[in-house]
Design a protein around this motif. Structure first.
Motif, mmCIF file in Angstrom:
data_model
loop_
_atom_site.group_PDB
_atom_site.id
_atom_site.type_symbol
_atom_site.label_atom_id
_atom_site.label_comp_id
_atom_site.label_asym_id
_atom_site.label_seq_id
_atom_site.Cartn_x
_atom_site.Cartn_y
_atom_site.Cartn_z
ATOM 1 N N MET A 274 26.322 43.341 56.683
ATOM 2 C CA MET A 274 26.606 42.163 57.500
ATOM 3 C C MET A 274 26.258 42.404 58.975
ATOM 4 S SD MET A 274 27.731 40.072 55.260
ATOM 5 C CE MET A 274 28.618 38.781 56.111
ATOM 6 N N ALA A 275 25.452 43.421 59.201
ATOM 7 C CA ALA A 275 25.079 43.724 60.586
ATOM 8 C C ALA A 275 24.278 42.574 61.196
ATOM 9 C CB ALA A 275 24.278 45.025 60.649
ATOM 10 N N ARG A 276 23.426 41.932 60.380
ATOM 11 C CA ARG A 276 22.629 40.811 60.875
ATOM 12 C C ARG A 276 23.533 39.659 61.310
ATOM 13 N NH1 ARG A 276 17.847 37.873 60.603
ATOM 14 N NH2 ARG A 276 18.114 35.694 60.003
ATOM 15 N N LEU A 277 24.555 39.374 60.509
ATOM 16 C CA LEU A 277 25.485 38.301 60.842
ATOM 17 C C LEU A 277 26.214 38.594 62.154
ATOM 18 C CD1 LEU A 277 27.004 35.680 60.115
ATOM 19 C CD2 LEU A 277 28.609 37.084 58.798
ATOM 20 N N ALA A 278 26.682 39.823 62.307
ATOM 21 C CA ALA A 278 27.394 40.193 63.533
ATOM 22 C C ALA A 278 26.484 40.073 64.750
ATOM 23 C CB ALA A 278 27.934 41.616 63.408
ATOM 24 N N ALA A 279 25.218 40.465 64.591
ATOM 25 C CA ALA A 279 24.277 40.379 65.708
ATOM 26 C C ALA A 279 24.013 38.927 66.098
ATOM 27 C CB ALA A 279 22.968 41.078 65.334
ATOM 28 N N LEU A 280 23.881 38.064 65.099
ATOM 29 C CA LEU A 280 23.648 36.647 65.377
ATOM 30 C C LEU A 280 24.841 36.024 66.097
ATOM 31 C CD1 LEU A 280 21.969 35.512 62.023
ATOM 32 C CD2 LEU A 280 20.871 35.649 64.270
ATOM 33 N N LEU A 281 26.048 36.336 65.639
ATOM 34 C CA LEU A 281 27.249 35.773 66.251
ATOM 35 C C LEU A 281 27.431 36.281 67.680
ATOM 36 C CD1 LEU A 281 29.732 35.982 63.229
ATOM 37 C CD2 LEU A 281 28.591 33.952 64.133
ATOM 38 N N LEU A 282 27.155 37.567 67.896
ATOM 39 C CA LEU A 282 27.288 38.129 69.242
ATOM 40 C C LEU A 282 26.268 37.509 70.193
ATOM 41 C CD1 LEU A 282 28.562 40.148 71.179
ATOM 42 C CD2 LEU A 282 26.936 41.871 70.349
ATOM 43 N N ALA A 283 25.034 37.372 69.728
ATOM 44 C CA ALA A 283 23.990 36.770 70.567
ATOM 45 C C ALA A 283 24.322 35.316 70.900
ATOM 46 C CB ALA A 283 22.632 36.859 69.864
ATOM 47 N N ALA A 284 24.860 34.573 69.928
ATOM 48 C CA ALA A 284 25.232 33.177 70.169
ATOM 49 C C ALA A 284 26.355 33.083 71.199
ATOM 50 C CB ALA A 284 25.650 32.514 68.865
ATOM 51 N N ALA A 285 27.339 33.985 71.106
ATOM 52 C CA ALA A 285 28.455 33.972 72.058
ATOM 53 C C ALA A 285 27.978 34.299 73.468
ATOM 54 C CB ALA A 285 29.521 34.969 71.616
ATOM 55 N N ARG B 227 23.603 30.327 57.661
ATOM 56 C CA ARG B 227 22.709 30.538 56.512
ATOM 57 C C ARG B 227 22.836 31.967 55.991
ATOM 58 N NH1 ARG B 227 18.401 28.953 53.679
ATOM 59 N NH2 ARG B 227 16.772 30.462 53.208
ATOM 60 N N THR B 228 22.904 32.929 56.895
ATOM 61 C CA THR B 228 23.043 34.328 56.489
ATOM 62 C C THR B 228 24.340 34.545 55.719
ATOM 63 O OG1 THR B 228 21.766 35.070 58.406
ATOM 64 C CG2 THR B 228 23.163 36.695 57.329
ATOM 65 N N LEU B 229 25.431 33.963 56.216
ATOM 66 C CA LEU B 229 26.721 34.095 55.551
ATOM 67 C C LEU B 229 26.708 33.406 54.196
ATOM 68 C CD1 LEU B 229 29.656 35.060 55.727
ATOM 69 C CD2 LEU B 229 30.213 32.906 56.879
ATOM 70 N N SER B 230 26.054 32.256 54.116
ATOM 71 C CA SER B 230 25.981 31.531 52.847
ATOM 72 C C SER B 230 25.194 32.320 51.805
ATOM 73 C CB SER B 230 25.335 30.161 53.078
ATOM 74 O OG SER B 230 25.196 29.449 51.870
ATOM 75 N N LEU B 231 24.084 32.911 52.227
ATOM 76 C CA LEU B 231 23.273 33.692 51.293
ATOM 77 C C LEU B 231 23.997 34.939 50.814
ATOM 78 C CD1 LEU B 231 19.741 33.477 52.990
ATOM 79 C CD2 LEU B 231 20.533 32.269 50.948
ATOM 80 N N SER B 232 24.812 35.513 51.692
ATOM 81 C CA SER B 232 25.531 36.729 51.298
ATOM 82 C C SER B 232 26.604 36.451 50.257
ATOM 83 C CB SER B 232 26.167 37.376 52.532
ATOM 84 O OG SER B 232 27.230 36.574 53.034
ATOM 85 N N ARG B 233 27.007 35.197 50.118
ATOM 86 C CA ARG B 233 28.060 34.842 49.170
ATOM 87 C C ARG B 233 27.516 34.297 47.862
ATOM 88 N NH1 ARG B 233 32.411 31.848 53.253
ATOM 89 N NH2 ARG B 233 33.069 33.772 54.328
ATOM 90 N N LEU B 234 26.193 34.236 47.712
ATOM 91 C CA LEU B 234 25.599 33.771 46.476
ATOM 92 C C LEU B 234 25.839 34.802 45.368
ATOM 93 C CD1 LEU B 234 22.172 32.322 47.692
ATOM 94 C CD2 LEU B 234 24.195 31.055 46.969
#
Length: 213
Positions: free
Chosen positions: A1-12, A197-204
């Motif tokens: 989930m490193a990609r998700l964390a990076a996206l959220l941090l960059a957005a913040a 989208r990243t979070l949704s794909l990880s839950r498939l």
């Protein structure tokens, strides 16, 4: 989930920087710069006639800044339709841009909550919210640019084009800050949509959650 964390941090970080840029732009006095060319008059006269303006006040030469006419208290003035139109544009700018600041703060809080909750619908909603907020900021800056051009045309009509030959107008760094805020707000919204989208794909079903080496 490193990609998700990076996206959220960059957005913040993008949202925080967007707020800082827009706040600096709204508070500064370099939105509209008027320069008078030196036509051989006394030294310093052209500099004294030059001015720079913000959303709330104008500064002429070496003099102290003075507040602009309050467009909200001038609704009942007996002025021409063109001046009424200018006042309505000014009112719109003074509402839209401060409102954009408030919306960025609300969006940042929503983004934080949706990140902590790891909620795909909330991330999607917040991402769209930031995109709409960026559109609102863009509308505010565009209205200001239109207002400035129309104000100059009205001044030239009243005083005559011959008196405006040595006058040069431009937009200052305050407008550049507002443009940057708009771009960062849109970027934050895009990053949040990518995070959703990243979070949704990880839950498939069957999606890999970790890789063992």
């Amino acid at each position: 989930m490193a990609r998700l964390a990076a996206l959220l941090l960059a957005a913040a970080l993008g949202a925080l920087l967007s707020f800082a840029l827009l706040a600096a732009a709204v508070a500064s006095d370099y939105w509209y710069i008027l320069e008078v060319a030196d036509a051989g008059d006394r030294a310093g006269r052209a500099e004294r006639l030059s001015s720079h303006s913000g959303l709330w006040r104008t500064c002429e030469g070496q003099n102290s800044c003075i507040p602009l006419i309050d467009p909200f208290s001038s609704k009942g003035l007996d002025v021409s339709p063109s001046v009424q139109h200018l006042l309505s544009l000014h009112r719109a700018v003074m509402v839209v841009l401060p409102l954009s600041l408030i919306l960025i703060v609300c969006g940042w809080v929503c983004g934080l909550l949706s990140s902590l909750a790891r909620s795909v619908p909330l991330l999607l909603l917040t991402g769209c919210y930031f995109l709409l907020g960026g559109a609102l900021t863009l509308a505010g800056v565009s209205i200001y640019i239109s207002y400035s051009h129309l104000a100059f045309e009205e001044t030239a009509r009243q005083y005559g084009l011959q008196h405006m030959q040595g006058v040069h107008i431009s937009f200052g760094w305050s407008v550049a800050l507002a443009w940057g805020s708009c771009a960062l707000e849109a970027l934050s919204g895009t990053l949040l949509l990518a995070a959703a989208r990243t979070l949704s794909l990880s839950r498939l079903p069957g999606a890999p959650h970790s890789v063992a080496i």
